[in-house]
Design an enzyme around this catalytic site. Structure first.
Site, PDB file in Angstrom:
ATOM      1  N   ASP A  69     -19.817   3.507  22.412  1.00  0.00           N
ATOM      2  CA  ASP A  69     -21.180   3.892  22.065  1.00  0.00           C
ATOM      3  C   ASP A  69     -21.817   2.728  21.313  1.00  0.00           C
ATOM      4  O   ASP A  69     -21.114   1.963  20.639  1.00  0.00           O
ATOM      5  CB  ASP A  69     -21.217   5.165  21.205  1.00  0.00           C
ATOM      6  CG  ASP A  69     -22.643   5.645  21.009  1.00  0.00           C
ATOM      7  OD1 ASP A  69     -23.233   6.153  21.977  1.00  0.00           O
ATOM      8  OD2 ASP A  69     -23.204   5.470  19.901  1.00  0.00           O
TER       9      ASP A  69
HETATM   10  N1  LIG Z   1     -28.246  -4.752  29.202  1.00  0.00           N
HETATM   11  C1  LIG Z   1     -28.193  -4.403  27.899  1.00  0.00           C
HETATM   12  N2  LIG Z   1     -27.788  -3.135  27.574  1.00  0.00           N
HETATM   13  C2  LIG Z   1     -27.749  -2.837  26.253  1.00  0.00           C
HETATM   14  C3  LIG Z   1     -28.107  -3.744  25.247  1.00  0.00           C
HETATM   15  N3  LIG Z   1     -27.943  -3.128  24.049  1.00  0.00           N
HETATM   16  C4  LIG Z   1     -27.499  -1.869  24.297  1.00  0.00           C
HETATM   17  N4  LIG Z   1     -27.365  -1.706  25.639  1.00  0.00           N
HETATM   18  C5  LIG Z   1     -26.953  -0.482  26.352  1.00  0.00           C
HETATM   19  O1  LIG Z   1     -27.545   0.597  25.667  1.00  0.00           O
HETATM   20  C6  LIG Z   1     -26.780   1.760  25.946  1.00  0.00           C
HETATM   21  C7  LIG Z   1     -26.539   2.469  24.635  1.00  0.00           C
HETATM   22  O2  LIG Z   1     -26.391   3.841  24.887  1.00  0.00           O
HETATM   23  P1  LIG Z   1     -24.970   4.587  24.799  1.00  0.00           P
HETATM   24  O3  LIG Z   1     -25.244   5.994  24.436  1.00  0.00           O
HETATM   25  O4  LIG Z   1     -24.009   3.800  23.976  1.00  0.00           O
HETATM   26  O5  LIG Z   1     -24.393   4.511  26.277  1.00  0.00           O
HETATM   27  P2  LIG Z   1     -25.016   5.133  27.619  1.00  0.00           P
HETATM   28  O6  LIG Z   1     -25.710   4.044  28.373  1.00  0.00           O
HETATM   29  O7  LIG Z   1     -25.805   6.353  27.310  1.00  0.00           O
HETATM   30  O8  LIG Z   1     -23.717   5.492  28.451  1.00  0.00           O
HETATM   31  P3  LIG Z   1     -22.486   6.435  27.974  1.00  0.00           P
HETATM   32  O9  LIG Z   1     -21.386   5.484  27.608  1.00  0.00           O
HETATM   33  O10 LIG Z   1     -22.175   7.255  29.181  1.00  0.00           O
HETATM   34  O11 LIG Z   1     -22.977   7.234  26.794  1.00  0.00           O
HETATM   35  C8  LIG Z   1     -25.482   1.281  26.605  1.00  0.00           C
HETATM   36  O12 LIG Z   1     -25.564   1.480  28.007  1.00  0.00           O
HETATM   37  C9  LIG Z   1     -25.471  -0.207  26.299  1.00  0.00           C
HETATM   38  O13 LIG Z   1     -24.771  -0.959  27.266  1.00  0.00           O
HETATM   39  C10 LIG Z   1     -28.529  -5.058  25.636  1.00  0.00           C
HETATM   40  O14 LIG Z   1     -28.892  -5.915  24.815  1.00  0.00           O
HETATM   41  N5  LIG Z   1     -28.544  -5.337  26.960  1.00  0.00           N
END
Ligand SMILES: Nc1nc2c(ncn2[C@@H]2O[C@H](COP(=O)(O)OP(=O)(O)OP(=O)(O)O)[C@@H](O)[C@H]2O)c(=O)[nH]1
EC number: 3.6.1.9
Length: 181
Positions: A69
């Site tokens: 996360d």
């Molecule tokens: N491409 C990119 N993605 C980012 C960056 N910072 C955060 N993220 C993405 O932001 C999202 C944060 O949300 P989370 O709740 O951790 O993950 P999610 O995408 O909802 O996916 P789950 O693991 O299924 O919860 C993740 O997919 C990270 O990879 C960045 O600088 N670049």
């Protein structure tokens, strides 16, 4: 082969770029059920919640499980994924010309080892150009990303300083995982 317990296309890209074979099975843990606004606590509770759901569903007998996360904290505020355009715009305005940190927590469990890691990458950004910011918002690339930032994309030209791994800021501290495996 590992199971990436995440819906994140960015986490999948990180594993692919580092040549790690994986299957992707994201869960449906409800992060809105988390009450704390403390960024580190929130990030850990979300990671643990995702892990517990997917460990129950898949176990680790056939392959290790990896969940993660990420949240952003800026001026003491917890920034998650933006809900809409205005939410993303206010997140970007807060971080423009400011210091901001991305916290990524991950849990990796196989039959004989378990890793829990929380890493932080801190950026100092220059002020975002208004037109550039508007184009980024309109592109929709700001959605699905913690704090509405994209360190390898929109934010890159504005980085004045960075402390920590870029992978941590993108959502998966791959260097920490590989050092452990
Ligand atoms: N491409 C990119 N993605 C980012 C960056 N910072 C955060 N993220 C993405 O932001 C999202 C944060 O949300 P989370 O709740 O951790 O993950 P999610 O995408 O909802 O996916 P789950 O693991 O299924 O919860 C993740 O997919 C990270 O990879 C960045 O600088 N670049």
């Amino acid at each position: 082969m590992i199971r990436l317990g995440s819906n994140s296309p960015t986490r999948a890209k990180i594993l692919k770029d580092f040549g790690i074979d994986f299957v992707q099975n994201g869960g449906s843990f409800d992060e809105d059920s988390i009450t704390t606004q403390n960024p580190k606590e929130f990030c850990y509770i979300a990671t643990k919640g995702k892990f517990d759901e997917l460990f129950k569903q898949y176990g680790v007998d056939d392959m290790p499980l990896l969940v993660a996360d990420s949240v952003v904290t800026c001026d003491g505020k917890l920034l998650r994924k933006a809900k809409d355009y205005d939410d993303a715009k206010s997140m970007l305005k807060l971080q423009s010309g400011n210091k901001t940190s991305v916290i990524s927590c991950m849990i990796y469990k196989s039959k004989n080892i378990e890793l829990i890691d929380m890493s932080i990458t801190t950026y100092e950004f220059a002020k975002f150009d208004e037109l550039d910011m508007k184009n980024y918002l309109v592109s929709g690339e700001c959605f699905g990303k913690a704090g509405a930032i994209m360190v390898e994309g929109f934010c890159k030209p504005y980085i004045k300083s960075v402390k920590g791994y870029e992978s941590t800021a993108m959502g998966l501290s791959i260097e920490k995982l590989l050092a452990f495996l």
